[in-house]
Design an enzyme around this catalytic site. Structure first.
Site, mmCIF file in Angstrom:
data_model
loop_
_atom_site.group_PDB
_atom_site.id
_atom_site.type_symbol
_atom_site.label_atom_id
_atom_site.label_comp_id
_atom_site.label_asym_id
_atom_site.label_seq_id
_atom_site.Cartn_x
_atom_site.Cartn_y
_atom_site.Cartn_z
ATOM 1 N N CYS A 34 -31.705 8.456 -0.258
ATOM 2 C CA CYS A 34 -32.773 7.558 0.180
ATOM 3 C C CYS A 34 -32.210 6.203 0.613
ATOM 4 O O CYS A 34 -32.864 5.451 1.310
ATOM 5 C CB CYS A 34 -33.847 7.407 -0.884
ATOM 6 S SG CYS A 34 -33.204 7.022 -2.492
ATOM 7 N N HIS A 40 -14.152 3.034 2.529
ATOM 8 C CA HIS A 40 -15.607 3.084 2.439
ATOM 9 C C HIS A 40 -16.059 4.297 1.619
ATOM 10 O O HIS A 40 -16.909 4.180 0.728
ATOM 11 C CB HIS A 40 -16.206 3.140 3.848
ATOM 12 C CG HIS A 40 -17.700 3.251 3.850
ATOM 13 N ND1 HIS A 40 -18.516 2.159 3.695
ATOM 14 C CD2 HIS A 40 -18.526 4.329 3.942
ATOM 15 C CE1 HIS A 40 -19.778 2.562 3.707
ATOM 16 N NE2 HIS A 40 -19.814 3.865 3.865
#
Lengths: 422, 275
Positions: free
Chosen positions: A52, A101
Site C-alpha cells: 500500500c 535502495h
C-alpha cells in the site's frame, strides 16, 4: 560492462495515495506483468513489489541496453494510466544506487514507519511470486537473498526496530509498558478518523483481546466494527464499558471534553484500580486533562505522543546511521560479487589459476628429475603448457560465446565455482 | 577457609553487580545471561559457606549477626535467581537488587565473624525454623522493595510523559505490580510463620510467648503494615503507586527491626548485637 540492476518505482514519500493505488499490482496480474516485462528489450530478470505504500519494479538489464523509460511505458500501458500523471513521482535507480535502495527497503529503513517489521514479509512474498513466475534469475535471486540477510543484520545489530516512530506505533509501545500483555486488553474506539483507525489497526496487529467501536453515527460504528472484527456500541452507552476496557482511543469532533475525570474516577473504583490508558487523538481534546491525575490512569493526547515520537526519533537517527553503515558494507560486497560475474576478468583469473598450478607442479617435478638435459626440460615445459591450454580451451570459448549472447552470468558463476576462483 | 570462600562469593556478586550497572548504561541482552551465570556461581560458593560453618561449629549456622547478615544476602540472591530464570523481562532487577546483596555481605564481614558458643538458651529446634522463615521472608521483602522502586521510576516516567531509554529498559507497570503482589503472598506467610515460631521458641526459652521486647514490637508493626497492604490489595484493589510506597515503608521497617533495633535499643534479642 556488467548487467545492470535497476529499480523503477514510487512510494509514500514521492506519490500521493491516489497515484499509488492506480499503479499497484494485484497478485493475479503478476503473471501477465512478468511476461510483458520479459518482452522488453534487454530485460533478463524482473520482480515486482507492490504494497500500500510502494510500487517498485526491479529489473536486470543486459549490459548497455538499460532503458528505464521502457519500464515507465510498461507501467502506463499495463495500468492504462497516462505516463504524465505519475512521471514526477517516479524514481529510477541503477547499479549501486539500486542495490542500496533494495537493501534499505528490505531493512525497513525506507518505510513510512521506519523499523516496522511487515515490509520484510511483503518483500519475501514479492520474491516468492517472482520466482513462481520464473521471472528472476541468477542476479535477482542472489540480490533478494542478500537483502533478506541484510534486513536480518539490521534487525539484530541495531535497535531500529525497537524505537517507536509513528504516533500509533508509539501508542502501542506505551500500552505495552503499562499492560505488559496486550492479548488480555480490551480496546474502545470512540469516534472515527484516519489517525484513530490507524491506531486501532496497530493495536489489533499487536494482538489485543477485543475491540469495541462507538460513534455518534451508529452505522459508521457498525461498518468499522465489521472491518476490525469488533463490536459496535451505541454512542449513549459507551461510558458503561469503562469498567472493562483498558485502552481507549478517542477522536470525536466534540468541542467540549466528552470524557470527564468524574466518570473515569467512578469507573476506576469499579475496576478495582486496574490501569486505564487513554489516547486522545482529537483536537480539541475529548478527554479532560485532569484524568491524567487519577491514580493508575494514563492520558496521552496527540501532542504528548508527538513528543514521544521525537524523543525516539533522536535515538532512531543514531541507530539509523548504524544501519546505513551495515548497508554500505553489504552493497560493496554485492558489487564485488557482481564484478566477478564478468567474463573477461574470469577468463584471466582462470588462466592465472591454471598457470599457478602448472608452475608449482613443474617446479616440483623438475626438482626431482635432476639429470634432465636443458632440451628435455623445455620439452616438459611445452607439454604442460599444451595440456593446460587444451583443457582451458573449452571453458574459455564458452565464456566468450556467452558474453556475446548475453547469458554470461550463470556460466561465469558455474565456472568460478568449478575452478574455485572466489 | 570459611572467610575466603565468603569473600570469593562476595567478589562474584560484586562482578555481577558491576555488569548489572554496565547493562543499564548499554543494554545488551546477553549481559543478563552472564550476570545470571556469575551470580549463580557466587551463590553456589555462598551456599557452601553455610555447610562449612555447620561442619566447623557443629551447630545450626545462623545464630549471630554475622551469620544472619550473610544468610539474608543468600536468601536475596536465591530469590533473585529464581525470578531471573522464571520471568522473562524482569532481569533488569539485577541492577537494583545486587547492590543490596553486596552491601549486606560486606556488612556481614565488617562485624565479628568468629565462632561464638551458642548461649544455652538459644538451643532449640525452633531456632533454625524461626530464623530461616524470618530471614527468607525478609529477603522476599527486599525484592519487593527493589521492584517497588522500579515501579515508581517507571510510573513517574509514564505519568509525566518522559519516555526514553529508561522506560524501555524497565518492565511494564502491570508486570512489576503483579510480581510485587505475588511476592507479598509468599513473603507475608513466611513473616507470619517466622513470628509465630519465634514466639513458640520464646515460650521454650524465656517462658513467655510474647514479652514486648523491641524486636518483637517492631516485628509486629512490620507485620501489621504488610497485613494492611495485603488486605487493601485483596479488598479495594490497592495497587500501583500506593502499594509500591507501602512495600518500601515495609522494607524500611524490616531493616529497622533487623539492624536498627540491635543498634539502638536493647532487649532480649541482644545476641544480635553489633559487637
Amino acid at each position: 560492462m556488467r548487467d545492470l540492476i535497476t529499480v523503477v518505482g514510487l512510494n509514500h514519500k514521492t506519490a500521493p495515495v491516489e497515484v499509488r493505488e492506480k499503479l499497484s499490482f494485484q497478485e493475479s496480474q503478476l503473471s501477465d506483468s512478468f511476461s510483458l516485462l520479459k518482452q522488453l528489450q534487454g530485460v533478463k530478470e524482473s520482480a515486482i513489489l507492490s504494497t500500500c505504500n510502494r510500487v517498485e519494479v526491479y529489473t536486470v538489464f543486459k549490459s548497455d541496453t538499460s532503458n528505464t523509460e521502457d519500464i515507465l511505458t510498461f507501467l502506463s500501458e499495463f495500468h492504462q494510466v497516462p505516463v504524465e500523471t505519475f512521471k514526477d513521482c517516479i524514481y529510477a535507480l541503477s547499479d549501486a544506487h539500486a542495490i542500496r535502495h533494495i537493501f534499505r527497503v528490505a531493512s525497513s529503513l525506507d518505510s513510512m514507519v521506519v523499523g516496522e517489521p511487515q515490509i520484510l514479509g511483503q518483500f519475501k512474498d514479492a520474491y516468492g511470486l517472482a520466482t513462481q513466475n520464473k521471472a528472476t534469475g541468477l542476479i535477482l535471486n542472489r540480490l533478494f537473498h542478500k537483502a533478506f540477510s541484510v534486513a536480518k543484520r539490521v534487525r539484530t545489530e541495531t535497535r531500529i526496530a525497537n524505537s517507536a516512530v509513528s504516533i500509533s506505533f508509539a501508542a502501542v509501545e506505551l500500552a505495552k509498558k503499562i499492560f505488559d500483555d496486550l492479548s488480555a486488553c480490551r480496546v474502545l474506539l470512540i469516534g472515527a478518523g484516519e489517525m484513530c483507525e490507524l491506531a486501532a489497526k496497530h493495536f489489533i496487529n499487536a494482538g489485543i483481546y477485543e475491540i469495541y467501536i462507538t460513534n455518534r453515527t451508529f452505522n459508521r460504528a457498525i461498518a468499522l466494527a465489521e472491518d476490525f472484527g469488533g463490536q459496535a456500541v451505541p454512542f449513549t452507552d459507551y461510558a458503561a464499558l469503562f469498567e472493562k476496557v483498558d485502552i481507549i482511543l478517542t477522536s470525536t469532533g466534540a468541542t467540549e471534553p466528552i470524557v470527564t475525570a468524574d466518570v473515569v474516577a467512578a469507573a476506576m473504583k469499579k475496576r478495582k484500580n486496574r490501569p486505564m490508558f487513554f489516547i486522545d487523538i482529537a483536537v480539541p481534546r475529548d478527554v479532560e486533562e485532569k484524568v491524567n491525575d487519577l491514580a493508575n490512569v494514563y492520558l496521552y493526547d496527540i501532542d504528548d505522543l508527538k513528543e514521544v515520537v521525537t524523543a525516539n526519533q533522536q535515538e532512531r537517527e543514531k541507530e539509523a546511521r548504524k544501519a546505513e553503515a551495515i548497508i554500505d558494507e553489504e552493497v560493496a560486497q554485492f558489487l564485488h560479487w557482481l564484478d566477478n560475474l564478468e567474463v573477461v576478468p574470469t577468463i584471466k583469473q582462470l588462466r592465472d589459476h591454471a598457470e599457478a598450478i602448472r608452475q608449482a607442479e613443474l617446479q616440483k617435478t623438475l626438482g626431482k628429475l635432476k639429470n634432465l638435459s636443458e632440451k628435455d626440460k623445455q620439452a616438459i615445459e611445452r607439454l604442460t603448457q599444451a595440456i593446460v591450454n587444451k583443457l582451458l580451451h573449452g571453458p574459455s570459448v564458452m565464456l566468450k560465446q556467452t558474453e556475446q549472447n548475453g547469458a554470461g552470468s550463470a556460466v561465469v558463476e558455474t565456472i568460478r565455482k568449478m575452478f574455485n576462483l572466489d | 577457609m570459611y572467610l575466603y570462600i565468603t569473600i570469593l562469593a562476595l567478589a562474584l556478586y560484586a562482578i555481577g553487580m558491576t555488569l548489572a550497572f554496565v547493562y543499564v548504561a548499554s543494554p545488551k541482552p546477553h549481559y543478563l545471561k552472564w550476570i545470571g551465570k556469575i551470580l549463580l556461581i557466587g551463590f553456589i560458593f555462598h551456599t557452601f559457606t553455610f555447610l562449612l560453618r555447620y561442619y566447623q561449629a557443629g551447630r545450626f549456622p545462623i545464630t549471630n549477626l554475622h551469620e544472619s547478615l550473610t544468610f539474608f544476602a543468600w536468601g536475596l540472591t536465591l530469590f533473585l535467581l529464581i525470578l531471573h530464570y522464571k520471568y522473562k523481562g524482569i532481569s533488569v532487577l539485577f541492577s537494583f537488587a545486587t547492590p543490596i546483596v553486596v552491601l549486606f555481605l560486606l556488612l556481614s564481614l565488617s562485624v565479628p565473624t568468629g565462632l561464638f558458643p551458642l548461649a544455652p538458651i538459644l538451643k532449640s529446634i525452633w531456632l533454625p525454623i524461626h530464623v530461616i522463615l524470618a530471614f527468607l521472608g525478609d529477603a522476599i521483602f527486599a525484592l519487593t522493595f527493589c521492584i517497588s522502586i522500579m515501579y515508581l521510576i517507571q510510573e513517574h516516567r509514564i505519568k509525566k510523559k518522559k519516555i526514553g531509554k529508561m522506560t524501555s529498559l524497565l518492565p511494564s507497570l502491570t508486570l512489576l505490580d503483579q510480581l510485587n503482589y505475588r511476592l507479598l503472598t509468599i513473603g507475608f506467610p513466611l513473616l507470619t510463620l517466622g513470628i509465630i515460631t519465634g514466639s513458640i521458641w520464646a515460650e521454650y526459652a524465656w517462658g513467655s510467648y510474647w514479652s514486648w521486647d523491641p524486636k518483637e514490637t517492631w516485628s509486629l508493626i512490620t507485620w501489621l503494615v504488610y497485613a494492611a497492604l495485603l488486605h487493601q490489595r485483596l479488598t479495594v484493589g490497592w495497587r500501583g503507586k500506593k502499594a509500591a510506597w507501602v512495600a518500601i515503608i515495609g522494607f524500611g521497617l524490616i531493616l529497622f527491626t533487623f539492624l536498627g533495633v540491635n543498634l539502638l535499643l536493647s532487649g532480649l534479642h541482644s545476641y544480635g548485637r553489633w559487637s
